[in-house]
Design an enzyme around this catalytic site. Sequence first.
Site, PDB file in Angstrom:
ATOM      1  N   HIS A 135      37.807  13.053  85.898  1.00 31.18           N
ATOM      2  CA  HIS A 135      38.143  14.404  86.375  1.00 31.18           C
ATOM      3  C   HIS A 135      37.854  14.421  87.875  1.00 31.18           C
ATOM      4  O   HIS A 135      36.741  14.104  88.294  1.00 31.18           O
ATOM      5  CB  HIS A 135      37.244  15.472  85.722  1.00 31.18           C
ATOM      6  CG  HIS A 135      37.530  15.739  84.281  1.00 31.18           C
ATOM      7  ND1 HIS A 135      38.560  16.557  83.872  1.00 31.18           N
ATOM      8  CD2 HIS A 135      36.923  15.327  83.151  1.00 31.18           C
ATOM      9  CE1 HIS A 135      38.565  16.627  82.544  1.00 31.18           C
ATOM     10  NE2 HIS A 135      37.584  15.887  82.081  1.00 31.18           N
TER      11      HIS A 135
ATOM     12  N   ARG B 186      37.667  22.791  70.229  1.00 30.00           N
ATOM     13  CA  ARG B 186      38.406  21.622  69.754  1.00 30.00           C
ATOM     14  C   ARG B 186      38.104  21.337  68.292  1.00 30.00           C
ATOM     15  O   ARG B 186      36.958  21.500  67.858  1.00 30.00           O
ATOM     16  CB  ARG B 186      38.016  20.393  70.585  1.00 30.00           C
ATOM     17  CG  ARG B 186      39.218  19.521  70.894  1.00 30.00           C
ATOM     18  CD  ARG B 186      38.870  18.409  71.829  1.00 30.00           C
ATOM     19  NE  ARG B 186      38.720  18.836  73.220  1.00 30.00           N
ATOM     20  CZ  ARG B 186      38.384  17.997  74.193  1.00 30.00           C
ATOM     21  NH1 ARG B 186      38.171  16.726  73.926  1.00 30.00           N
ATOM     22  NH2 ARG B 186      38.276  18.425  75.427  1.00 30.00           N
TER      23      ARG B 186
ATOM     24  N   SER C 212      43.331  17.228  74.614  1.00 35.32           N
ATOM     25  CA  SER C 212      42.871  16.355  75.698  1.00 35.32           C
ATOM     26  C   SER C 212      43.071  14.887  75.330  1.00 35.32           C
ATOM     27  O   SER C 212      44.176  14.475  75.039  1.00 35.32           O
ATOM     28  CB  SER C 212      41.414  16.665  76.031  1.00 35.32           C
ATOM     29  OG  SER C 212      41.036  15.987  77.192  1.00 35.32           O
ATOM     30  N   HIS C 213      41.971  14.094  75.307  1.00 34.29           N
ATOM     31  CA  HIS C 213      42.113  12.660  75.021  1.00 34.29           C
ATOM     32  C   HIS C 213      41.675  12.325  73.603  1.00 34.29           C
ATOM     33  O   HIS C 213      41.474  11.163  73.279  1.00 34.29           O
ATOM     34  CB  HIS C 213      41.313  11.842  76.040  1.00 34.29           C
ATOM     35  CG  HIS C 213      39.855  12.170  76.019  1.00 34.29           C
ATOM     36  ND1 HIS C 213      39.370  13.322  76.603  1.00 34.29           N
ATOM     37  CD2 HIS C 213      38.797  11.545  75.481  1.00 34.29           C
ATOM     38  CE1 HIS C 213      38.058  13.370  76.417  1.00 34.29           C
ATOM     39  NE2 HIS C 213      37.688  12.310  75.734  1.00 34.29           N
TER      40      HIS C 213
ATOM     41  N   LYS D 103      41.750  25.023  76.314  1.00 39.33           N
ATOM     42  CA  LYS D 103      40.998  25.073  77.576  1.00 39.33           C
ATOM     43  C   LYS D 103      41.383  26.383  78.255  1.00 39.33           C
ATOM     44  O   LYS D 103      42.564  26.727  78.282  1.00 39.33           O
ATOM     45  CB  LYS D 103      41.345  23.885  78.469  1.00 39.33           C
ATOM     46  CG  LYS D 103      40.837  22.556  77.933  1.00 39.33           C
ATOM     47  CD  LYS D 103      41.151  21.385  78.873  1.00 39.33           C
ATOM     48  CE  LYS D 103      40.652  20.080  78.264  1.00 39.33           C
ATOM     49  NZ  LYS D 103      41.023  18.903  79.075  1.00 39.33           N
TER      50      LYS D 103
ATOM     51  N   ASP E 123      45.385  10.837  81.262  1.00 35.99           N
ATOM     52  CA  ASP E 123      45.003  11.102  79.880  1.00 35.99           C
ATOM     53  C   ASP E 123      46.058  11.997  79.231  1.00 35.99           C
ATOM     54  O   ASP E 123      47.069  12.338  79.852  1.00 35.99           O
ATOM     55  CB  ASP E 123      43.589  11.699  79.801  1.00 35.99           C
ATOM     56  CG  ASP E 123      43.506  13.134  80.286  1.00 35.99           C
ATOM     57  OD1 ASP E 123      44.397  13.566  81.054  1.00 35.99           O
ATOM     58  OD2 ASP E 123      42.547  13.830  79.923  1.00 35.99           O
TER      59      ASP E 123
ATOM     60  N   ASP F 288      46.407  15.082  78.555  1.00 33.88           N
ATOM     61  CA  ASP F 288      46.832  16.383  79.108  1.00 33.88           C
ATOM     62  C   ASP F 288      46.823  16.399  80.626  1.00 33.88           C
ATOM     63  O   ASP F 288      46.933  17.457  81.238  1.00 33.88           O
ATOM     64  CB  ASP F 288      46.005  17.535  78.522  1.00 33.88           C
ATOM     65  CG  ASP F 288      44.553  17.538  78.988  1.00 33.88           C
ATOM     66  OD1 ASP F 288      43.993  16.454  79.222  1.00 33.88           O
ATOM     67  OD2 ASP F 288      43.963  18.633  79.104  1.00 33.88           O
TER      68      ASP F 288
ATOM     69  N   ASP G 155      44.642  15.824  83.076  1.00 29.32           N
ATOM     70  CA  ASP G 155      43.596  16.280  84.000  1.00 29.32           C
ATOM     71  C   ASP G 155      42.582  15.178  84.324  1.00 29.32           C
ATOM     72  O   ASP G 155      41.626  15.404  85.047  1.00 29.32           O
ATOM     73  CB  ASP G 155      42.893  17.560  83.498  1.00 29.32           C
ATOM     74  CG  ASP G 155      42.213  17.397  82.154  1.00 29.32           C
ATOM     75  OD1 ASP G 155      42.153  16.264  81.627  1.00 29.32           O
ATOM     76  OD2 ASP G 155      41.717  18.418  81.620  1.00 29.32           O
ATOM     77  N   ARG G 156      42.801  13.961  83.799  1.00 27.68           N
ATOM     78  CA  ARG G 156      41.915  12.841  84.148  1.00 27.68           C
ATOM     79  C   ARG G 156      42.752  11.650  84.585  1.00 27.68           C
ATOM     80  O   ARG G 156      43.780  11.350  83.987  1.00 27.68           O
ATOM     81  CB  ARG G 156      41.035  12.448  82.957  1.00 27.68           C
ATOM     82  CG  ARG G 156      40.140  13.610  82.524  1.00 27.68           C
ATOM     83  CD  ARG G 156      39.115  13.198  81.508  1.00 27.68           C
ATOM     84  NE  ARG G 156      39.728  12.457  80.432  1.00 27.68           N
ATOM     85  CZ  ARG G 156      39.146  11.431  79.820  1.00 27.68           C
ATOM     86  NH1 ARG G 156      37.951  11.024  80.171  1.00 27.68           N
ATOM     87  NH2 ARG G 156      39.773  10.823  78.838  1.00 27.68           N
TER      88      ARG G 156
END
Length: 467
Positions: free
Chosen positions: A331, A16, A105-106, A115, A244, A246, A248-249
């Site tokens: 997650h 990242r 992501s966030h 990822k 979030d 993307d 995944d949360r």
Amino acid sequence: MSHQFHPTVLREYDIRGIIGETLGTADAYAIGRGFATLLSEAGGSKVAVGYDGRVSSPELEEALIAGLNASGVDAVRVGMGPTPMLYYAEASMPDVQGGIQITGSHNPANYNGFKMVFLGRPFFGEDIQQLGRLAAAGAWADGEGGHERREILGAYVDRLVEGLRGISQDRLAALRIGWDAGNGAAGPALELLTQKLPGEHHLLFTQVDGTFPNHHPDPTEEKNLEDLRALVAAKNLDFGVAFDGDGDRIGAIDGAGRVIWGDQLLMIYAEDLLKKVPEATIIADVKASRALFDHVSRHGGQPLMWKTGHSLIKSKMKETGSPLAGEMSGHVFFAHDYYGYDDALYAAVRLIAASVRLGKSVTELRGEMPNLINTPEMRFQVDESRKFAVVDEVKARLAEAGADVNGTDGVRVNTPDGWWLLRASNTQDVLVARAESEDEAGLERLMAQIDAQLAASGLQRGPQAGH
């Protein structure tokens, strides 16, 4: 030809950086070449590639695919979507041996990253460092690969809906739910999903916009749940779910406007799952409430406390055969009737299923949880070279004092007042602390212990570092 990555970019769980400053298309190309080199050495030849809604994602996708192709690996382009859709592509396509999602992501809008999944397992830690070494040496395989597009969104959403198999349609049809996609990559999948679900659904911010005009897409920060809370209150909904950037949360709000944190969601999932899989091992990270571990035991499960980090948790699930795991950060990993990766859309479907199967509303389930007082996750800036050393010093002092310590990930200390945690972040130059007690006075005593340990290592709980 060789390539040097910026020293901050290759991280423990993913890659990242800040677009135009620490991360760009040359990095994406080098990642493609390195990943393809490792995959072809392991006998693989095809990688699924997806990306999130960030403005910089399409150009990174192009460079990544050029890199994969130049090292002889084919790319299957599944297009824009949530990270779990990419994981689904990798898990469900028999001719694909790896997957890469381009996502920040966030993180704020000017960040992006990658990822990765490699032969069905998380690609992290030493794997990511290996990409750096291959790039520095220019030790890439040469070859010629191609790319093709495959439409996966419809199949992915159909798979999500299977999480409600065997549940009475009447009970589902009575539900009224609010959803907030936060202008993240889960928006289009969410629109499709809610069209296929029984019940009444109210959606916010499903338009993908990489500038995140409404609020930052991180459902673990309460301020980002205000729009959802207002929607649930205005329409008198049963509960609300947020994602979030993307997908995944997961974050959630009950019908009374209370936040349901990651460990509390896991209490609901565990209670439902343990009826189907008695005595199952359920994993949660070291930041989770004691209430969760007690709840799993009370319902006949085996609670297992493990290290924070989605890649570490996925690896531990494989090792223990655990059907369910989760982190404080939202997650949630279902291996029961699913693939074992973190998918917030699937977790939302399983929340609906759990509520109906347990015969209680989400608000009732949240209301039954013990009323413990805990701090949010506190983060203190500390020099990168000192962060692990400080935790070791604290560990040594506590051992000498005969304290009750769990050293799975940092130090988690049990006292008659509750527990406190101090650990080094794997992704930033910060120490993370958290404490939980039954009352304010107990919490203050726990915080005093944290402060005393920090002071003994020459630190203080000064201005908190953000995410």
